[in-house]
Structures are given as C-alpha cells and as structure tokens.
Design a protein around this motif. Structure first.
Motif, short mmCIF file in Angstrom:
data_model
loop_
_atom_site.label_atom_id
_atom_site.label_comp_id
_atom_site.label_asym_id
_atom_site.label_seq_id
_atom_site.Cartn_x
_atom_site.Cartn_y
_atom_site.Cartn_z
N GLN A 120 3.79 -34.52 4.74
CA GLN A 120 2.92 -35.01 3.68
C GLN A 120 2.46 -36.45 3.90
OE1 GLN A 120 4.34 -34.08 -0.22
NE2 GLN A 120 2.71 -35.21 -1.24
N TYR A 121 3.34 -37.32 4.39
CA TYR A 121 3.03 -38.75 4.47
C TYR A 121 3.02 -39.32 5.89
CZ TYR A 121 3.78 -38.57 -0.53
OH TYR A 121 3.68 -38.25 -1.87
N GLY A 122 3.40 -38.51 6.86
CA GLY A 122 3.52 -39.01 8.22
C GLY A 122 2.20 -39.42 8.85
N GLY A 123 2.25 -40.52 9.61
CA GLY A 123 1.09 -40.98 10.36
C GLY A 123 -0.06 -41.51 9.54
N LYS A 124 0.19 -41.92 8.32
CA LYS A 124 -0.90 -42.33 7.42
C LYS A 124 -1.02 -43.84 7.25
CE LYS A 124 -1.32 -38.01 5.10
NZ LYS A 124 -1.71 -37.31 3.95
N ASP A 125 -0.40 -44.63 8.09
CA ASP A 125 -0.49 -46.09 8.05
C ASP A 125 -0.14 -46.63 6.66
OD1 ASP A 125 -0.88 -48.63 9.14
OD2 ASP A 125 -2.98 -48.67 8.50
N LEU A 126 1.00 -46.21 6.15
CA LEU A 126 1.48 -46.67 4.86
C LEU A 126 2.11 -48.05 4.99
CD1 LEU A 126 3.24 -43.32 3.92
CD2 LEU A 126 0.98 -44.09 3.19
N LYS A 127 2.07 -48.82 3.93
CA LYS A 127 2.68 -50.15 3.91
C LYS A 127 3.76 -50.17 2.82
CE LYS A 127 -0.41 -51.88 6.77
NZ LYS A 127 -0.28 -51.29 8.05
N PHE A 128 4.93 -50.66 3.18
CA PHE A 128 6.02 -50.80 2.21
C PHE A 128 5.68 -51.89 1.21
CE2 PHE A 128 9.89 -53.12 0.99
CZ PHE A 128 10.53 -52.11 0.29
N VAL A 129 5.90 -51.60 -0.08
CA VAL A 129 5.68 -52.58 -1.14
C VAL A 129 7.00 -52.95 -1.80
CG1 VAL A 129 4.54 -53.04 -3.37
CG2 VAL A 129 3.31 -51.80 -1.57
N ASP A 130 7.78 -51.92 -2.22
CA ASP A 130 9.00 -52.19 -2.98
C ASP A 130 9.88 -50.95 -3.01
OD1 ASP A 130 10.71 -53.75 -4.60
OD2 ASP A 130 9.82 -52.96 -6.44
N ILE A 131 11.12 -51.17 -3.35
CA ILE A 131 12.05 -50.07 -3.64
C ILE A 131 12.83 -50.49 -4.87
CG2 ILE A 131 13.87 -50.94 -2.11
CD1 ILE A 131 14.51 -47.98 -1.43
N ARG A 132 13.00 -49.56 -5.80
CA ARG A 132 13.77 -49.87 -7.01
C ARG A 132 14.61 -48.64 -7.38
NH1 ARG A 132 8.81 -48.42 -9.62
NH2 ARG A 132 9.27 -46.90 -11.25
N PHE A 133 15.52 -48.88 -8.32
CA PHE A 133 16.45 -47.83 -8.74
C PHE A 133 16.40 -47.74 -10.25
CE2 PHE A 133 17.70 -49.91 -4.86
CZ PHE A 133 17.73 -48.83 -3.99
N ASP A 134 15.97 -46.59 -10.76
CA ASP A 134 15.73 -46.43 -12.20
C ASP A 134 16.93 -45.90 -12.98
OD1 ASP A 134 13.19 -47.40 -11.91
OD2 ASP A 134 12.18 -45.45 -12.03
N GLN A 135 18.04 -45.64 -12.32
CA GLN A 135 19.23 -45.16 -13.00
C GLN A 135 20.36 -46.16 -12.78
OE1 GLN A 135 20.05 -41.16 -11.73
NE2 GLN A 135 18.03 -40.42 -12.33
N PRO A 136 21.36 -46.14 -13.64
CA PRO A 136 22.48 -47.09 -13.48
C PRO A 136 23.23 -46.91 -12.17
CG PRO A 136 22.57 -46.00 -15.63
CD PRO A 136 21.52 -45.30 -14.83
N ARG A 137 23.74 -48.00 -11.65
CA ARG A 137 24.57 -48.01 -10.46
C ARG A 137 25.90 -47.32 -10.80
NH1 ARG A 137 25.44 -52.58 -6.16
NH2 ARG A 137 23.26 -52.95 -6.66
N GLU A 138 26.40 -46.52 -9.87
CA GLU A 138 27.69 -45.86 -10.06
C GLU A 138 28.68 -46.41 -9.04
OE1 GLU A 138 27.42 -41.60 -10.01
OE2 GLU A 138 25.83 -41.58 -11.52
#
Length: 159
Positions: A96-114
């Motif tokens: 679905q996303y391979g080879g599309k020249d994507l750029k990383f913006v951010d990563i976040r976690f929407d649930q509590p840390r365990e």
C-alpha cells in the motif's frame, strides 16, 4: 541508507550495554526507520525493526499475565500468532505505501504506557507522514512499541 546507518549505530552502541539487536534510541528514530523501509519496499528491514522470536520468548512473553496460571498459554503459540500477524501486516503496508517517497513527520502513542517486568509497552501507535503531494497522513499500521533499557523496538505490525 539511513536505516542501515541507524542499525549500524544501534549495533555499535549495543556493544556497551546488553540490549537487543536493531533497537533504536527514540520513537522518532524508529518511525523514521519504518518510513525509510517502506520507501525502499524492504520487508526484511521492516522485520529487523521488530522484536524477534528469541527476544519475545525469553523476556517479553514470560512477563505477560497470559503466560502464567490460570491461562498458561504456550509462548510458541503466542509467537506464532504474533509472527503471522506481523508478516501479513508488513506485506500489506509495503504493497500500500511502498516506494511512494514518504517523509516521516511524527510518531505518537494514544493509549497509556503499560509497565511489565523489565520493559514497557507504548500502545496506540500513530505514525504521521507526508506523502509526495505534501499532504500529511496518520497511519495506524504499527502495533505496540517496546521500551527496554531506554531503547525502542516494535513489538508488532498491524495486519
């Protein structure tokens, strides 16, 4: 190239401390490495960013309540299910996303840390990237992220 550099750096740093192979220093490095592997359509690189069988069976699975009474689910059974899900997810996301020249913006976690014995899980992972048209997209293609000894590695890919 960036992924290779990050993995080499990670391996060198790992020599000083007992951590697992291919772990990274931050969630951002992990997100960047995932996007780099997607751009390269490199399933092997994606696989190296996740927890491997021995790591899972040696210290992750024993910390989960399902591994102990009354459940006592076998670790190999749990690994088999997780591995199948990851392999399906990696193939799906590269298609679905391979080879599309994507750029990383951010990563976040929407649930509590365990917190577990020896590690923590960051859940509800959302990967934000910019596509070739300059539009940002939020993807929920990654499962939990494991934090052990201040190092980060994917537990899984969503399928």
């Amino acid at each position: 190239m960036l992924l290779t550099g990050l993995l080499m750096y990670s391996s060198l740093v790992g020599c000083e401390k007992s951590v697992w192979k291919n772990s990274l220093d931050s969630p951002g490095q992990l997100g960047l490495a995932v996007v780099d592997a997607l751009n390269q359509e490199d399933i092997e690189a994606l696989d190296h960013l996740r927890v491997q069988r021995k790591e899972y069976l040696d210290w992750i699975w024993p910390a989960f309540p399902a591994s102990r009474p009354p459940n006592n689910f076998p670790g190999d059974f749990a690994w088999s299910n997780l591995n199948r899900k990851c392999n399906t997810g990696m193939k799906k996301w590269v298609a679905q996303y391979g080879g599309k020249d994507l750029k990383f913006v951010d990563i976040r976690f929407d649930q509590p840390r365990e917190t577990y014995d020896g590690f923590q899980l960051l859940r509800g992972t959302v990967l934000t990237l910019r596509n070739a048209a300059g539009e940002t997209e939020e993807l929920k293609i990654l499962g939990s992220v494991v934090v052990k000894d201040d190092k980060y590695k994917l537990l899984s890919y969503n399928d």
